[in-house]
Design a protein around this motif. Structure first.
Motif, PDB file in Angstrom:
ATOM      1  N   THR A  52      22.574  98.230  87.016  1.00 19.64           N
ATOM      2  CA  THR A  52      23.770  98.375  87.972  1.00 19.64           C
ATOM      3  C   THR A  52      24.815  99.554  87.498  1.00 19.64           C
ATOM      4  O   THR A  52      25.407  99.168  86.339  1.00 19.64           O
ATOM      5  CB  THR A  52      24.538  96.869  87.929  1.00 19.64           C
ATOM      6  OG1 THR A  52      23.728  95.942  88.569  1.00 19.64           O
ATOM      7  CG2 THR A  52      25.763  96.993  89.040  1.00 19.64           C
TER       8      THR A  52
ATOM      9  N   LYS B 230      24.261  86.160  82.348  1.00 21.62           N
ATOM     10  CA  LYS B 230      25.578  86.204  82.717  1.00 21.62           C
ATOM     11  C   LYS B 230      26.061  84.885  83.260  1.00 21.62           C
ATOM     12  O   LYS B 230      26.927  84.092  83.172  1.00 21.62           O
ATOM     13  CB  LYS B 230      25.886  87.387  83.529  1.00 21.62           C
ATOM     14  CG  LYS B 230      25.799  88.526  82.978  1.00 21.62           C
ATOM     15  CD  LYS B 230      25.918  89.718  83.615  1.00 21.62           C
ATOM     16  CE  LYS B 230      27.368  89.830  84.468  1.00 21.62           C
ATOM     17  NZ  LYS B 230      27.749  91.154  85.289  1.00 21.62           N
TER      18      LYS B 230
ATOM     19  N   ARG C 159      24.027 100.616  84.226  1.00 20.34           N
ATOM     20  CA  ARG C 159      23.881  99.720  83.027  1.00 20.34           C
ATOM     21  C   ARG C 159      23.084  98.568  83.291  1.00 20.34           C
ATOM     22  O   ARG C 159      23.156  97.922  84.524  1.00 20.34           O
ATOM     23  CB  ARG C 159      25.425  99.049  82.799  1.00 20.34           C
ATOM     24  CG  ARG C 159      26.395 100.147  82.329  1.00 20.34           C
ATOM     25  CD  ARG C 159      27.772  99.362  82.043  1.00 20.34           C
ATOM     26  NE  ARG C 159      27.760  98.404  81.086  1.00 20.34           N
ATOM     27  CZ  ARG C 159      27.679  98.785  79.728  1.00 20.34           C
ATOM     28  NH1 ARG C 159      27.913  99.841  79.201  1.00 20.34           N
ATOM     29  NH2 ARG C 159      27.575  97.760  78.756  1.00 20.34           N
ATOM     30  N   TRP C 160      22.299  98.340  82.325  1.00 20.44           N
ATOM     31  CA  TRP C 160      21.398  97.138  82.631  1.00 20.44           C
ATOM     32  C   TRP C 160      22.122  95.836  82.346  1.00 20.44           C
ATOM     33  O   TRP C 160      22.929  95.820  81.446  1.00 20.44           O
ATOM     34  CB  TRP C 160      20.264  97.220  81.441  1.00 20.44           C
ATOM     35  CG  TRP C 160      19.447  98.378  81.923  1.00 20.44           C
ATOM     36  CD1 TRP C 160      19.214  99.617  81.252  1.00 20.44           C
ATOM     37  CD2 TRP C 160      18.043  98.115  82.760  1.00 20.44           C
ATOM     38  NE1 TRP C 160      18.201 100.278  81.749  1.00 20.44           N
ATOM     39  CE2 TRP C 160      17.591  99.481  82.753  1.00 20.44           C
ATOM     40  CE3 TRP C 160      17.994  97.290  83.694  1.00 20.44           C
ATOM     41  CZ2 TRP C 160      16.581  99.742  83.690  1.00 20.44           C
ATOM     42  CZ3 TRP C 160      16.531  97.437  84.544  1.00 20.44           C
ATOM     43  CH2 TRP C 160      16.160  98.824  84.461  1.00 20.44           C
ATOM     44  N   GLU C 161      21.857  94.755  83.361  1.00 23.00           N
ATOM     45  CA  GLU C 161      22.309  93.379  83.105  1.00 23.00           C
ATOM     46  C   GLU C 161      21.181  92.314  83.339  1.00 23.00           C
ATOM     47  O   GLU C 161      20.102  92.701  83.843  1.00 23.00           O
ATOM     48  CB  GLU C 161      23.288  93.241  84.380  1.00 23.00           C
ATOM     49  CG  GLU C 161      24.560  94.236  84.412  1.00 23.00           C
ATOM     50  CD  GLU C 161      25.377  94.001  85.444  1.00 23.00           C
ATOM     51  OE1 GLU C 161      25.104  93.160  86.355  1.00 23.00           O
ATOM     52  OE2 GLU C 161      26.698  94.422  85.413  1.00 23.00           O
ATOM     53  N   CYS C 162      21.562  91.184  82.888  1.00 21.48           N
ATOM     54  CA  CYS C 162      20.722  90.073  82.960  1.00 21.48           C
ATOM     55  C   CYS C 162      21.597  89.139  83.845  1.00 21.48           C
ATOM     56  O   CYS C 162      22.247  88.508  83.201  1.00 21.48           O
ATOM     57  CB  CYS C 162      20.316  89.474  81.803  1.00 21.48           C
ATOM     58  SG  CYS C 162      19.265  87.871  81.823  1.00 21.48           S
ATOM     59  N   PRO C 163      21.535  89.008  85.279  1.00 24.70           N
ATOM     60  CA  PRO C 163      22.236  88.069  85.983  1.00 24.70           C
ATOM     61  C   PRO C 163      22.128  86.714  85.442  1.00 24.70           C
ATOM     62  O   PRO C 163      22.991  86.027  85.372  1.00 24.70           O
ATOM     63  CB  PRO C 163      21.832  88.319  87.373  1.00 24.70           C
ATOM     64  CG  PRO C 163      21.440  89.886  87.336  1.00 24.70           C
ATOM     65  CD  PRO C 163      20.487  89.915  86.032  1.00 24.70           C
TER      66      PRO C 163
ATOM     67  N   TYR D 188      16.282  91.135  85.301  1.00 25.50           N
ATOM     68  CA  TYR D 188      16.819  92.513  84.669  1.00 25.50           C
ATOM     69  C   TYR D 188      17.054  93.444  85.866  1.00 25.50           C
ATOM     70  O   TYR D 188      16.433  93.684  86.607  1.00 25.50           O
ATOM     71  CB  TYR D 188      15.786  93.045  83.730  1.00 25.50           C
ATOM     72  CG  TYR D 188      15.494  92.268  82.537  1.00 25.50           C
ATOM     73  CD1 TYR D 188      16.364  92.438  81.381  1.00 25.50           C
ATOM     74  CD2 TYR D 188      14.265  91.469  82.490  1.00 25.50           C
ATOM     75  CE1 TYR D 188      16.085  91.529  80.258  1.00 25.50           C
ATOM     76  CE2 TYR D 188      14.095  90.757  81.247  1.00 25.50           C
ATOM     77  CZ  TYR D 188      14.753  90.753  80.376  1.00 25.50           C
ATOM     78  OH  TYR D 188      14.677  89.917  79.133  1.00 25.50           O
TER      79      TYR D 188
ATOM     80  N   GLU E 241      28.936  82.964  81.700  1.00 27.36           N
ATOM     81  CA  GLU E 241      30.398  82.849  82.218  1.00 27.36           C
ATOM     82  C   GLU E 241      31.154  81.727  82.235  1.00 27.36           C
ATOM     83  O   GLU E 241      32.374  81.667  81.923  1.00 27.36           O
ATOM     84  CB  GLU E 241      30.396  83.603  83.502  1.00 27.36           C
ATOM     85  CG  GLU E 241      30.274  85.161  83.254  1.00 27.36           C
ATOM     86  CD  GLU E 241      29.864  85.916  84.579  1.00 27.36           C
ATOM     87  OE1 GLU E 241      29.614  85.171  85.733  1.00 27.36           O
ATOM     88  OE2 GLU E 241      29.950  86.992  84.592  1.00 27.36           O
TER      89      GLU E 241
ATOM     90  N   THR F  75      29.855  86.369  77.378  1.00 25.25           N
ATOM     91  CA  THR F  75      29.254  87.184  77.747  1.00 25.25           C
ATOM     92  C   THR F  75      28.029  87.245  77.477  1.00 25.25           C
ATOM     93  O   THR F  75      27.544  86.600  76.434  1.00 25.25           O
ATOM     94  CB  THR F  75      30.084  88.645  77.364  1.00 25.25           C
ATOM     95  OG1 THR F  75      29.910  88.599  75.842  1.00 25.25           O
ATOM     96  CG2 THR F  75      31.438  88.790  77.678  1.00 25.25           C
ATOM     97  N   TYR F  76      27.008  87.849  78.298  1.00 22.04           N
ATOM     98  CA  TYR F  76      25.674  88.103  78.136  1.00 22.04           C
ATOM     99  C   TYR F  76      25.349  89.644  78.498  1.00 22.04           C
ATOM    100  O   TYR F  76      25.554  90.021  79.635  1.00 22.04           O
ATOM    101  CB  TYR F  76      25.019  87.314  78.856  1.00 22.04           C
ATOM    102  CG  TYR F  76      23.419  87.358  78.701  1.00 22.04           C
ATOM    103  CD1 TYR F  76      23.216  86.209  77.909  1.00 22.04           C
ATOM    104  CD2 TYR F  76      22.400  88.367  78.724  1.00 22.04           C
ATOM    105  CE1 TYR F  76      21.475  86.307  77.269  1.00 22.04           C
ATOM    106  CE2 TYR F  76      21.344  88.361  78.591  1.00 22.04           C
ATOM    107  CZ  TYR F  76      20.945  87.242  77.677  1.00 22.04           C
ATOM    108  OH  TYR F  76      19.479  87.218  77.217  1.00 22.04           O
ATOM    109  N   GLU F  77      25.136  90.349  77.354  1.00 17.04           N
ATOM    110  CA  GLU F  77      24.671  91.858  77.485  1.00 17.04           C
ATOM    111  C   GLU F  77      23.306  92.303  77.265  1.00 17.04           C
ATOM    112  O   GLU F  77      22.641  91.504  76.491  1.00 17.04           O
ATOM    113  CB  GLU F  77      25.438  92.594  76.640  1.00 17.04           C
ATOM    114  CG  GLU F  77      27.070  92.239  76.797  1.00 17.04           C
ATOM    115  CD  GLU F  77      27.848  93.016  75.415  1.00 17.04           C
ATOM    116  OE1 GLU F  77      27.049  93.779  74.778  1.00 17.04           O
ATOM    117  OE2 GLU F  77      29.050  92.856  75.380  1.00 17.04           O
TER     118      GLU F  77
END
Length: 240
Positions: free
Chosen positions: A140, A150, A143-147, A137, A154, A159-161
């Motif tokens: 960035t 993603k 905004r929160w992301e889960c690399p 987690y 991808e 997408t992954y949000e």
């Protein structure tokens, strides 16, 4: 929900072929992979979605139900599914060890121009999760992301949000909850009422709801106006 022809047309337009098309098709035709569970603070439930023609699970009234309501009322959302099949994500732990988990995202959402998995978290828990799992987690540019999520999505052109509770206005949730019954009414608003409201808004495009109700109360019922709002016959900012 989309018809099979509409789904095929949507896939063609977005370039979803082969494995990606099969993956989305399987999600669309499969039941939830598990039932949501409650906790000391969460009250789970099932939302009867008119858009989907079935019930959609939510794990909490405060966070996930708010996201479900947003999907139900958002014209950009074509379909949404809860608790779809787990996906395999890999990342490095805080100590640098390799971690591989089979993770069940909260929702999978089809939008007009994209599709993908969505995790729904409270604004309070995300910083704690980021501290425990800094490579899973990440905040960035606000905004929160889960690399790792993603990285899984991808290659499929998906997408992954990570959806934080702070991104949905509680005013919207109250308004959407109030309009929910009107969204389910099967009898359409009578044409004379639709035409009268259309004429009034053509004369005065920007008007408060209170003024519209007051100016038309002798000829159009408030229930008809609320039903028009629920079905987007009248443009209203539900977050205001």
């Amino acid at each position: 929900m989309l018809t099979e022809i509409q789904f095929a047309t949507w896939c063609d337009r977005l370039g979803f072929f082969g494995e990606t098309r099969e993956l989305i098709g399987e999600i669309r035709t499969s039941p939830p992979s598990r039932l949501v569970g409650g906790g000391t603070r969460n009250v789970p439930g099932d939302y009867p979605s008119r858009k989907m023609g079935c019930t959609i699970q939510f794990e909490s009234h405060t966070v996930e139900l708010a996201f479900v309501l947003k999907c139900e009322f958002d014209p950009d959302v074509l379909e949404f599914f809860s608790q779809v099949e787990p996906i395999r994500i890999a990342y490095a732990s805080a100590k640098g060890r390799s971690v591989v988990v089979h993770h069940t995202a909260d929702y999978f959402v089809l939008r007009k121009n994209s599709a993908g998995w969505v995790e729904v978290k409270t604004a309070e828990e995300l910083p704690m999760l980021a501290e425990q799992m800094p490579n899973r987690y990440l905040l960035t540019d606000g905004r929160w992301e889960c690399p790792p999520g993603k990285s899984y999505a991808e290659p499929h052109s998906l997408t992954y949000e990570v959806h934080s509770s702070e991104t949905i206005s509680q005013v919207f949730v109250r308004n959407a909850s109030f309009l929910d019954d009107y969204l389910r009414k099967t009898d359409p608003v009578a044409s004379p009422s639709l035409n009268l409201i259309a004429d009034r808004l053509a004369q005065k495009p920007a008007i408060t709801l209170g003024d519209l109700l007051a100016e038309t109360r002798e000829v159009v019922s408030s229930d008809e106006i609320y039903q028009m709002i629920a079905n987007r016959k009248i443009a209203v900012d539900l977050s205001a």
